[in-house]
Design a protein around this motif. Structure first.
Motif, PDB file in Angstrom:
ATOM      1  N   GLU A   1     -95.329   1.023 -43.630  1.00  0.00           N
ATOM      2  CA  GLU A   1     -96.784   0.871 -43.673  1.00  0.00           C
ATOM      3  C   GLU A   1     -97.268   0.373 -45.033  1.00  0.00           C
ATOM      4  O   GLU A   1     -98.344  -0.193 -45.136  1.00  0.00           O
ATOM      5  CB  GLU A   1     -97.468   2.207 -43.352  1.00  0.00           C
ATOM      6  N   SER A   2     -96.467   0.585 -46.068  1.00  0.00           N
ATOM      7  CA  SER A   2     -96.840   0.184 -47.424  1.00  0.00           C
ATOM      8  C   SER A   2     -96.634  -1.304 -47.700  1.00  0.00           C
ATOM      9  O   SER A   2     -97.140  -1.811 -48.693  1.00  0.00           O
ATOM     10  CB  SER A   2     -96.014   0.981 -48.442  1.00  0.00           C
ATOM     11  N   ILE A   3     -95.881  -1.979 -46.843  1.00  0.00           N
ATOM     12  CA  ILE A   3     -95.616  -3.413 -47.059  1.00  0.00           C
ATOM     13  C   ILE A   3     -96.900  -4.184 -46.765  1.00  0.00           C
ATOM     14  O   ILE A   3     -97.400  -4.146 -45.644  1.00  0.00           O
ATOM     15  CB  ILE A   3     -94.488  -3.917 -46.136  1.00  0.00           C
ATOM     16  N   PRO A   4     -97.444  -4.871 -47.750  1.00  0.00           N
ATOM     17  CA  PRO A   4     -98.701  -5.589 -47.511  1.00  0.00           C
ATOM     18  C   PRO A   4     -98.503  -6.850 -46.665  1.00  0.00           C
ATOM     19  O   PRO A   4     -97.404  -7.416 -46.628  1.00  0.00           O
ATOM     20  CB  PRO A   4     -99.171  -5.940 -48.920  1.00  0.00           C
ATOM     21  N   ALA A   5     -99.553  -7.260 -46.026  1.00  0.00           N
ATOM     22  CA  ALA A   5     -99.528  -8.525 -45.286  1.00  0.00           C
ATOM     23  C   ALA A   5     -99.123  -9.633 -46.248  1.00  0.00           C
ATOM     24  O   ALA A   5     -99.536  -9.643 -47.401  1.00  0.00           O
ATOM     25  CB  ALA A   5    -100.901  -8.817 -44.686  1.00  0.00           C
ATOM     26  N   GLY A   6     -98.284 -10.527 -45.764  1.00  0.00           N
ATOM     27  CA  GLY A   6     -97.808 -11.627 -46.591  1.00  0.00           C
ATOM     28  C   GLY A   6     -96.499 -11.319 -47.291  1.00  0.00           C
ATOM     29  O   GLY A   6     -95.958 -12.171 -47.981  1.00  0.00           O
ATOM     30  N   SER A   7     -96.004 -10.095 -47.119  1.00  0.00           N
ATOM     31  CA  SER A   7     -94.736  -9.693 -47.721  1.00  0.00           C
ATOM     32  C   SER A   7     -93.801  -9.173 -46.645  1.00  0.00           C
ATOM     33  O   SER A   7     -94.238  -8.770 -45.565  1.00  0.00           O
ATOM     34  CB  SER A   7     -94.954  -8.581 -48.754  1.00  0.00           C
ATOM     35  N   VAL A   8     -92.508  -9.173 -46.948  1.00  0.00           N
ATOM     36  CA  VAL A   8     -91.507  -8.595 -46.057  1.00  0.00           C
ATOM     37  C   VAL A   8     -90.551  -7.756 -46.884  1.00  0.00           C
ATOM     38  O   VAL A   8     -90.456  -7.909 -48.101  1.00  0.00           O
ATOM     39  CB  VAL A   8     -90.703  -9.663 -45.280  1.00  0.00           C
ATOM     40  N   ALA A   9     -89.849  -6.868 -46.216  1.00  0.00           N
ATOM     41  CA  ALA A   9     -88.781  -6.082 -46.832  1.00  0.00           C
ATOM     42  C   ALA A   9     -87.583  -6.127 -45.899  1.00  0.00           C
ATOM     43  O   ALA A   9     -87.738  -6.313 -44.689  1.00  0.00           O
ATOM     44  CB  ALA A   9     -89.229  -4.641 -47.049  1.00  0.00           C
TER      45      ALA A   9
END
Length: 100
Positions: A15-23
């Motif tokens: 849930e902490s991953i912001p839009a525009g990013s991936v992990a």
């Protein structure tokens, strides 16, 4: 950490991953401090429907076969650039250290 706490920690991380990013699955495991990519993948399959699951991707930058079209569509909607069905992790990899 018991299984319930581990599941919760993984879901909170996703849930902490912001839009525009991936992990990657491994990134999430490292962030949580327990398990590995396979354990994170298992949790995502079982419990990940309520979090932005599409922001978690294989270390290769290629989505899982069973969700590839949906995942790429959702990532594009987040503003992630997809080239030949692949995500360039160097450009969009989530760095939780930058969040603080």
């Amino acid at each position: 950490m018991d299984r319930e706490e581990y599941v919760e920690a993984v879901l909170v991380a996703v849930e902490s991953i912001p839009a525009g990013s991936v992990a990657t699955y491994g990134d999430i495991a490292a962030f949580v401090g327990q398990g590995g990519p396979r354990q994170v993948g298992a949790i995502m399959r079982e419990y990940g429907g309520g979090v932005p699951w599409w922001r978690v991707i294989r270390a290769s930058g290629i989505p899982a076969d069973e969700v590839v079209d949906q995942q790429l569509q959702l990532l594009r909607g987040d503003g992630v650039r997809v080239t030949n069905g692949k995500i360039n992790l160097r450009q969009v990899r989530w760095d939780p250290e930058e969040e603080s």
